[in-house]
Design a protein around this motif. Sequence first.
Motif, short mmCIF file in Angstrom:
data_model
loop_
_atom_site.label_atom_id
_atom_site.label_comp_id
_atom_site.label_asym_id
_atom_site.label_seq_id
_atom_site.Cartn_x
_atom_site.Cartn_y
_atom_site.Cartn_z
N CYS A 642 7.20 2.93 8.12
CA CYS A 642 6.62 3.26 9.42
C CYS A 642 5.79 2.11 9.97
O CYS A 642 5.80 1.82 11.16
N ILE A 643 5.01 1.50 9.06
CA ILE A 643 3.97 0.58 9.55
C ILE A 643 4.55 -0.77 9.97
O ILE A 643 4.13 -1.34 10.99
N VAL A 644 5.51 -1.29 9.20
CA VAL A 644 6.08 -2.59 9.59
C VAL A 644 6.78 -2.51 10.95
O VAL A 644 6.53 -3.36 11.81
N PRO A 645 7.62 -1.47 11.19
CA PRO A 645 8.23 -1.36 12.53
C PRO A 645 7.19 -1.22 13.64
O PRO A 645 7.41 -1.65 14.77
N LEU A 646 6.04 -0.58 13.34
CA LEU A 646 5.00 -0.48 14.36
C LEU A 646 4.61 -1.87 14.86
O LEU A 646 4.49 -2.12 16.06
N PHE A 647 4.44 -2.78 13.93
CA PHE A 647 3.97 -4.11 14.32
C PHE A 647 5.09 -4.99 14.86
O PHE A 647 4.88 -5.76 15.80
N LEU A 648 6.29 -4.84 14.26
CA LEU A 648 7.38 -5.73 14.69
C LEU A 648 8.06 -5.23 15.96
O LEU A 648 8.39 -6.02 16.85
N ALA A 679 -4.68 -8.05 11.31
CA ALA A 679 -5.54 -7.91 10.13
C ALA A 679 -5.28 -6.58 9.43
O ALA A 679 -5.30 -6.50 8.19
N LEU A 680 -5.04 -5.53 10.22
CA LEU A 680 -4.78 -4.22 9.60
C LEU A 680 -3.44 -4.20 8.89
O LEU A 680 -3.29 -3.61 7.83
N LEU A 681 -2.46 -4.86 9.50
CA LEU A 681 -1.15 -5.00 8.85
C LEU A 681 -1.32 -5.72 7.52
O LEU A 681 -0.77 -5.32 6.48
N MET A 682 -2.12 -6.79 7.55
CA MET A 682 -2.39 -7.56 6.34
C MET A 682 -2.99 -6.67 5.26
O MET A 682 -2.55 -6.67 4.12
N ALA A 683 -4.01 -5.87 5.65
CA ALA A 683 -4.65 -5.00 4.68
C ALA A 683 -3.63 -4.11 4.00
O ALA A 683 -3.70 -3.88 2.79
N PHE A 684 -2.67 -3.63 4.75
CA PHE A 684 -1.70 -2.71 4.19
C PHE A 684 -0.66 -3.44 3.33
O PHE A 684 -0.53 -3.16 2.14
N VAL A 685 0.06 -4.41 3.92
CA VAL A 685 1.17 -4.98 3.16
C VAL A 685 0.70 -5.80 1.96
O VAL A 685 1.42 -5.91 0.97
N CYS A 686 -0.52 -6.35 2.04
CA CYS A 686 -0.97 -7.16 0.91
C CYS A 686 -1.57 -6.30 -0.20
O CYS A 686 -1.99 -6.83 -1.23
N SER A 687 -1.66 -4.97 -0.02
CA SER A 687 -2.18 -4.12 -1.09
C SER A 687 -1.08 -3.33 -1.76
O SER A 687 -1.35 -2.55 -2.68
N LEU A 688 0.16 -3.49 -1.29
CA LEU A 688 1.26 -2.70 -1.84
C LEU A 688 1.60 -3.14 -3.26
O LEU A 688 1.44 -4.31 -3.61
N ARG A 690 3.87 -4.45 -6.26
CA ARG A 690 4.76 -5.59 -6.10
C ARG A 690 6.23 -5.20 -5.92
O ARG A 690 7.00 -5.92 -5.32
N ASN A 691 6.60 -4.03 -6.49
CA ASN A 691 8.01 -3.68 -6.43
C ASN A 691 8.40 -2.91 -5.16
O ASN A 691 9.51 -2.42 -5.06
N VAL A 692 7.49 -2.77 -4.22
CA VAL A 692 7.84 -2.09 -2.98
C VAL A 692 8.50 -3.09 -2.04
O VAL A 692 7.93 -4.15 -1.74
N GLU A 693 9.69 -2.74 -1.60
CA GLU A 693 10.41 -3.68 -0.74
C GLU A 693 9.90 -3.56 0.69
O GLU A 693 9.68 -2.46 1.20
N ILE A 694 9.72 -4.69 1.33
CA ILE A 694 9.21 -4.67 2.69
C ILE A 694 10.37 -4.87 3.66
O ILE A 694 11.09 -5.87 3.56
N PRO A 695 10.59 -3.92 4.57
CA PRO A 695 11.71 -4.05 5.51
C PRO A 695 11.48 -5.21 6.48
O PRO A 695 10.32 -5.56 6.77
N GLN A 696 12.55 -5.81 6.94
CA GLN A 696 12.51 -6.89 7.93
C GLN A 696 11.60 -8.04 7.49
O GLN A 696 10.90 -8.63 8.29
#
Lengths: 993, 117
Positions: A642-648, A679-688, A690-696
């Motif tokens: 949900c979150i990556v598509p929000l930003f992209l 910055a909020l995107l950073m907070a989220f994706v950088c805390s995931l 390691r094995n969670v795949e990030i879309p796009q």
Amino acid sequence: DVKSGSYTVLQVVEALGSSLENPEPRTRERGIQLLSQVLLQCHSLLLEKEVVHLILFYENRLKDHHLVIPSVLRGLRALSLCVTLPPGLAVSVLKAIFQEVHVQSLPQVDRHTVYSIITNFMRTREEELKGLGADFTFGFIQVMDGEKDPRNLLVAFRIVHDLISRDYSLGPFVEELFEVTSCYFPIDFTPPPNDPHGIQRDDLILSLRAVLASTPRFAEFLLPLLIEKVDSEILSAKLDSLQTLNACCAVYGQKELKDFLPSLWASIRREVFQTASERVEAEGLAALHSLTACLSRSVLRADAEDLLDFFLSNILQDCRHHLCEPDMKLVWPSAKLLQAAAGASARACHHITSNVLPLLLEQFHKHSQSNQRRTILEMILGFLKLQQKWSSEDKGERPLSAFKDQLCSLVFTALTDPNTQLQLVGIRTLTVLGAQPDLLSPGDLELAVGHLYRLSFLEEDAQSCRVAALEASGTLATLYPAAFSSHLVPKLAEELCVGESDLAREDGSTKRSRHLHCLQALSAVSTHPSIVKETLPLLLQHLCQVNQGNVVAEPSEVIAVCQSLQRVAEKCQLDPESCWYFHQTAIPCLLALAVQASMPEKEHSIMRKVLLEDEVLAAMVSVIGTATTHLSPDLAAQSVACIVPLFLDGNISFLPENSFPCRFQPFQDGSSGQRRLVALLMAFVCSLPRNVEIPQLNQLMQELLELSCCQGCPFSSTAAAKCFAGLLNKHPAGQQLDEFLQLAVDKVEAGLGSGAHRSQAFTLLLWVTKALVLRYHPLSSCLTDRLMGLLSDSELGPKAADGFSLLMSDCTDVLTRAGHADVRIMFRQRFFTDNVPALVQGFHAAPQDVKPNYLKGLSHVLNRLPKPVLLPELPTLLSLLLEALSCPDCVVQLSTLSCLQPLLLEAPQVMSLHVDTLVTKFLNLSSSPSMAVRIAALQCMHALTRLPTPVLLPYKPQVIRALAKPLDDKKRLVRKEAVSARGEWFLLGSPGS
Amino acid sequence: PHLIRSINDPEHPLTLEELNVVEQVRVQVSDPESTVAVAFTPTIPHCSMATLIGLSIKVKLLRSLPQRFKMDVHITPGTHASEHAVNKQLADKERVAAALENTHLLEVVNQCLSARS
């Protein structure tokens, strides 16, 4: 040669024949010595027949001249290792030794050989030796009687311990065996300096203790000895005796202790009452504890008198009356004795508490002064805690329920007392009472919650009480969620609303502090999932209202809400369900609020922008990070979709409130406000995980790179660089990673060359370098070199120097271990080894005007380094560090001082070579315009006193005069350091220090 | 006031504050006038250590306060048998200086002022 089989032992014996039989004892000795050496090498190859002959020969030789004996014993030791030794020979060898050899007149090494022979036989021929009966024990007693060497004693003690623990027959020799070992008690041995054998006093103490405390059969001899030594004047004897008594209690029973109980109690009581040292007190209490435990263990016969009851009554009788005098010296020792005994068993605890609690309850009411009441309540608390320890074991009895009402009313009295100390003890007691299952009634709980509510709003001067009350609320809320949900949360919700309308009015500041306390209380009680379901919506709702109200919200207020959310998130981390609930509820809400705030608007509301301020965003970043790190990978994958598509793509469908005036496109032409939300995107994706795949991912990385070199808003470009670095650090090695790296390097180089984007490109370089240094990536050295090159850059030099501090320190938001980043343990050491030589070289080669940059970088690296790594390099680096002290830059000074301070403590010898420079520079810096530097310089002056006194004495008058000035500093913290430093300098070389 | 709370009692393993020998209310500090007045209460009216305690407080203040301060260390009125005699000794600069020349006395004072081990 015998080993390889080319000769047999027989041939050796034949060859040696003449010298083995030679009438001259010295020649005989040499012959036997050689034979023994051969045997030691090849005992495993001997045949049974050979062994029999050799043993007969050697046994016979024991009668020989005293010069020969040592070599004979060595041969026997070799033979004692033979597997092929036929039955019966071990016994005969030992008998021969016991009969023929006077062991104690031999040198140490040969005595040791005898012990080895015995040990070897005991290990392999236990049954045979037991056949000797008590004769073996007696023989050994004679062997070790009079032993003086610590090395031999260790072995001998081991043998005695085995004799006892493996049940060899002691026969009538129990007392003799006790005498021959107990004569060393208490051990008084100081290893000689440079002792190559490394035997410590403690080794001897422990092995002797193992012997003495190994059997109840020693009790009748040992207990009088222990009592005598406890009563002696020597501290170490007291300690050893009490510890040995403690060890004995593990194997003794009522029978052994019975006759000695009164004297043991008298000795322990005296030691605790007249406590000369804390260790004696602690050991005395421990001994009493094990004595009581030992007495409680014994099974009672119906007709026997109960020794435990008798013993405890004695203790109570001697201690009770002291408890009634809370001002006197003996009150605490008495309480400690009683608690030591009560902690030993459920029965003891019951006996003592049922006697002491009514007394203490009565005393509380008899004494009216707050500090007396505090002492009494603190004692009650001690007994309640012990009760807690035992109540889990037997469910049937509830000894406390009889006192419940009295205890509650007493605690509530304490909670309303004006004395903070008494309140504090009251809060702790309440927590302990609450932990007793089914003790408190709903009515009690309601009252308790009411008190905690009141205490949560105490003002500044009772800070400690407020904190304790919050902590107690948290603990009790896990046990009684319903009580807190119904009596506390609604009140807090109300409190939160009250202030909202008139925050800006005249009494705003008190309202604000009430608000703050309210927020803290809400997060403190969020310890149970059911409570989180109530408090989290409250907090989020409050956050929305703060943003929609008509008054201008202070950033501090929004930050306070975020901090409260953050604490709730921390409490949710342990419970996967709460963790997901929090994530799923809070994150969309926070994002929606932020997106809303980032929309361009016609009438410019200032308040909306509060959410976009640096500190506010930083607070939200840590909430999002905390709410993300503990997610399970599959749930995290749901969220990331949900979150990556929000930003992209500006896909806002999952946000709770999603009617915005225009699109959310932080990476395209969105407004600067939208870009800040990266910055909020950073907070989220950088805390995931390691094995969670990030879309796009490809697109995301490129957008981040692009944004990281955008001009105009350092906040968002830095956030993009950090986000890029965070993802890079976790990305598995391979082609895709190499591509990302290539892109980054190209971007950096282009930016550094351009002029306009240099500062952004530098930031990107720094973060990418950090991401790679942490995971030991091969490219990291290349990037570090690039960074080091920038130290001599006229524009970026100072920034590059500060960058070294960032490389070496731990971040809080990205690249953290908690956020699953790849952080190798030794990265600092590695960085130090790889780069410090180049830094030093760079410093020497650099032109004068950029030298400070190198010093600054160096001092940052050294400052963060574990001190043991630094110590060996110190002599070479010290002159540079001293030069750094003269650098006019405050940051360099501070960093260097904080690097030097621990070194003064740990390497005083090296530092004392530079005492003159150190004194002068520290004193100069103690009048620096920066307060932090003044404090650090004075702390160094204090640490200087650890250098060898003779080195310092010439400076004493000068220093004392110079330190008089900072005594009058305008800052209290500086004055405090000056006082302690000057005080220490006064004591230097003075009598009595 | 924070300076003297941690001085050790010569006869007890406790600090003066823990023994209630010095209390916050009996310390008056005036920064503009550069004066400090400390009244201390000996543990018992015949306490033989009163002079020594007073001396320790005085020395600690001398070492810890800027030179501009005038200090007055005295016994809380009515708490010691020979109150005036002790106060007189403590107020006499020369006698204080002389006392500190005495190695044995200085040793005890330093022990009181050393941080607790």
